[in-house]
Motif scaffolding. Structure first.
Motif, PDB file in Angstrom:
ATOM      1  N   LYS A 161      32.302  48.872  42.766  1.00  0.00           N
ATOM      2  CA  LYS A 161      32.713  50.253  43.015  1.00  0.00           C
ATOM      3  C   LYS A 161      32.220  51.193  41.919  1.00  0.00           C
ATOM      4  O   LYS A 161      31.849  52.344  42.176  1.00  0.00           O
ATOM      5  CB  LYS A 161      34.241  50.327  43.119  1.00  0.00           C
ATOM      6  CG  LYS A 161      34.789  51.732  43.315  1.00  0.00           C
ATOM      7  CD  LYS A 161      36.311  51.721  43.340  1.00  0.00           C
ATOM      8  CE  LYS A 161      36.868  53.144  43.440  1.00  0.00           C
ATOM      9  NZ  LYS A 161      38.363  53.140  43.425  1.00  0.00           N
ATOM     10  N   HIS A 162      32.203  50.702  40.674  1.00  0.00           N
ATOM     11  CA  HIS A 162      31.824  51.544  39.538  1.00  0.00           C
ATOM     12  C   HIS A 162      30.351  51.375  39.150  1.00  0.00           C
ATOM     13  O   HIS A 162      29.937  51.870  38.099  1.00  0.00           O
ATOM     14  CB  HIS A 162      32.718  51.231  38.328  1.00  0.00           C
ATOM     15  CG  HIS A 162      34.108  51.781  38.462  1.00  0.00           C
ATOM     16  ND1 HIS A 162      35.096  51.139  39.161  1.00  0.00           N
ATOM     17  CD2 HIS A 162      34.654  52.937  38.008  1.00  0.00           C
ATOM     18  CE1 HIS A 162      36.204  51.856  39.116  1.00  0.00           C
ATOM     19  NE2 HIS A 162      35.966  52.951  38.423  1.00  0.00           N
ATOM     20  N   GLN A 163      29.583  50.688  39.985  1.00  0.00           N
ATOM     21  CA  GLN A 163      28.155  50.541  39.698  1.00  0.00           C
ATOM     22  C   GLN A 163      27.501  51.920  39.618  1.00  0.00           C
ATOM     23  O   GLN A 163      27.692  52.779  40.487  1.00  0.00           O
ATOM     24  CB  GLN A 163      27.472  49.712  40.792  1.00  0.00           C
ATOM     25  CG  GLN A 163      27.612  48.223  40.585  1.00  0.00           C
ATOM     26  CD  GLN A 163      26.501  47.652  39.711  1.00  0.00           C
ATOM     27  OE1 GLN A 163      26.106  48.247  38.716  1.00  0.00           O
ATOM     28  NE2 GLN A 163      25.989  46.504  40.099  1.00  0.00           N
ATOM     29  N   ASN A 164      26.724  52.105  38.571  1.00  0.00           N
ATOM     30  CA  ASN A 164      26.002  53.365  38.357  1.00  0.00           C
ATOM     31  C   ASN A 164      24.530  53.020  38.129  1.00  0.00           C
ATOM     32  O   ASN A 164      24.058  52.997  36.992  1.00  0.00           O
ATOM     33  CB  ASN A 164      26.587  54.095  37.137  1.00  0.00           C
ATOM     34  CG  ASN A 164      25.971  55.463  36.945  1.00  0.00           C
ATOM     35  OD1 ASN A 164      25.358  56.025  37.851  1.00  0.00           O
ATOM     36  ND2 ASN A 164      26.106  56.009  35.749  1.00  0.00           N
TER      37      ASN A 164
ATOM     38  N   PHE B 171      36.083  48.437  29.176  1.00  0.00           N
ATOM     39  CA  PHE B 171      36.152  48.713  30.613  1.00  0.00           C
ATOM     40  C   PHE B 171      37.304  47.935  31.247  1.00  0.00           C
ATOM     41  O   PHE B 171      38.101  48.480  32.022  1.00  0.00           O
ATOM     42  CB  PHE B 171      34.827  48.338  31.272  1.00  0.00           C
ATOM     43  CG  PHE B 171      34.760  48.602  32.750  1.00  0.00           C
ATOM     44  CD1 PHE B 171      34.314  49.825  33.237  1.00  0.00           C
ATOM     45  CD2 PHE B 171      35.145  47.614  33.656  1.00  0.00           C
ATOM     46  CE1 PHE B 171      34.256  50.063  34.603  1.00  0.00           C
ATOM     47  CE2 PHE B 171      35.093  47.857  35.029  1.00  0.00           C
ATOM     48  CZ  PHE B 171      34.642  49.079  35.491  1.00  0.00           C
TER      49      PHE B 171
ATOM     50  N   LEU C 208      27.028  50.035  34.493  1.00  0.00           N
ATOM     51  CA  LEU C 208      28.321  50.695  34.420  1.00  0.00           C
ATOM     52  C   LEU C 208      28.270  51.833  33.406  1.00  0.00           C
ATOM     53  O   LEU C 208      27.354  51.901  32.582  1.00  0.00           O
ATOM     54  CB  LEU C 208      29.410  49.697  34.014  1.00  0.00           C
ATOM     55  CG  LEU C 208      29.622  48.477  34.921  1.00  0.00           C
ATOM     56  CD1 LEU C 208      30.558  47.473  34.247  1.00  0.00           C
ATOM     57  CD2 LEU C 208      30.172  48.890  36.274  1.00  0.00           C
TER      58      LEU C 208
ATOM     59  N   HIS D 104      41.040  49.308  32.917  1.00  0.00           N
ATOM     60  CA  HIS D 104      41.425  48.985  34.296  1.00  0.00           C
ATOM     61  C   HIS D 104      42.476  47.878  34.344  1.00  0.00           C
ATOM     62  O   HIS D 104      42.696  47.281  35.399  1.00  0.00           O
ATOM     63  CB  HIS D 104      40.186  48.587  35.096  1.00  0.00           C
ATOM     64  CG  HIS D 104      39.243  49.722  35.323  1.00  0.00           C
ATOM     65  ND1 HIS D 104      39.416  50.658  36.330  1.00  0.00           N
ATOM     66  CD2 HIS D 104      38.120  50.107  34.651  1.00  0.00           C
ATOM     67  CE1 HIS D 104      38.431  51.550  36.286  1.00  0.00           C
ATOM     68  NE2 HIS D 104      37.633  51.243  35.281  1.00  0.00           N
TER      69      HIS D 104
END
Length: 320
Positions: free
Chosen positions: A206-209, A139, A70, A143
């Protein structure tokens, strides 16, 4: 006929393939052998950890996530594991370090002493875990997820011995992990009401980087021209595979067959040399003479093309 998806080779296999292609007297081979040993040992530790996860049985709803990457702006983290429950989240930081393990609370130093009695001061995994806890708490707050965060450092090597452990961080061995997870969960307040774990899971996905792997020649500053060309025979370890009509890929030296030899060679190129490949580069790397044969073989893979036909290059497709 559906096209075959291409992915990078594992880090362990990439190092193996790199060493097979380098001359026996290459100055970086000793270092690469150490890297390969370390990576293979780490992989075995991850597999032991994954098997241990299967022993976590709870009546409460929960999710196990692996390799969670993340970012918040320029702040990026990679968490080895994450247990999500309705009471709280537990970050799992795994370390494959053998020898005598010592957390010195007077000096805030972490060290290990190997079998030869050599002491090495290393980066403290407890500090890294605390950073990850702060990150995930922030994080969740951004959210609007009301979920407390704690963590545990797991030493996955079978050959480690704790000489001193920190008092303010959970530290254990692989076989102790499940008991530690339940103990940590007991420190959380009662279940968070109106928390949908599935939505939290989807948000994290969805926010996996994902961490972007550099090709090994770039990472270790090795000139690709030093690598032996050809297609590796996995039986005799020579780059001597040839394509024979109606038979497939067969080794010219030992007659060993491997139907996936060419696919693995394309994976090798992406893993060792560059993130994109052209017909000409593929022919040079695999010692193929025919431009048309190379084009036909490449067409079997689900790659992402770029550029006009004459100067076309191909990349690995991103996961949907």
């Amino acid at each position: 006929m559906s096209k075959k998806r291409i992915s990078l080779l594992s880090e362990t296999e990439s190092l193996e393939r790199l060493m097979y292609r380098l001359p026996e007297n290459h100055p970086k081979l000793p270092f690469l052998k150490v890297e390969h040993y370390r990576t293979a040992a780490g992989k075995r530790g991850e597999e032991r950890l994954q098997r241990k996860f299967s022993e976590f049985v709870s009546e409460d709803s929960h999710r196990f996530l692996r390799n969670v990457c993340l970012s918040l702006g320029d702040w990026k983290v990679q968490m080895d594991g994450l247990l999500l429950t309705e009471r709280g989240a537990v970050i799992i930081e795994s370390k494959n370090i053998s020898g005598q393990i010592h957390f010195d609370e007077l000096t805030d130093e972490f060290s290990r002493t190997d079998m030869e009695g050599v002491r090495t001061v290393m980066e403290d995994p407890a500090i890294q875990l605390n950073k990850h806890i702060r990150f995930l708490a922030m994080f969740f707050k951004r959210h609007k997820i009301n979920l407390p965060v704690k963590g545990v450092v797991v030493f996955t090597s079978k050959h480690c011995e704790f000489m001193a452990k920190p008092k303010n961080i959970y530290v254990c061995k692989t076989y102790q992990l499940i008991d530690y997870l339940f103990a940590i969960l007991q420190t959380f307040p009662p279940k968070v009401t109106h928390l949908n774990l599935s939505k939290v899971d989807k948000l994290l996905q969805k926010h996996q980087n994902p961490y972007k792997r550099l090709p090994l020649c770039q990472l270790y500053v090795i000139d690709p021209e030093e690598l032996e060309a050809g297609i590796l025979c996995t039986h005799c370890k020579k780059h001597s595979m040839l394509h024979k009509h109606k038979i497939g890929w067969v080794c010219a030296i030992c007659n060993g067959a491997n139907p996936c030899a060419f696919q693995q060679t394309v994976q090798e190129y992406f893993s060792l040399i560059d993130q994109q490949i052209s017909n000409k580069q593929l022919r040079k790397f695999s010692k193929l003479e025919s431009m048309y044969a190379a084009s036909r073989l490449l067409a079997a893979f689900d790659l992402e093309p770029a550029g006009a036909l004459r100067n076309r290059t191909y990349r690995i497709k991103k996961n949907d």
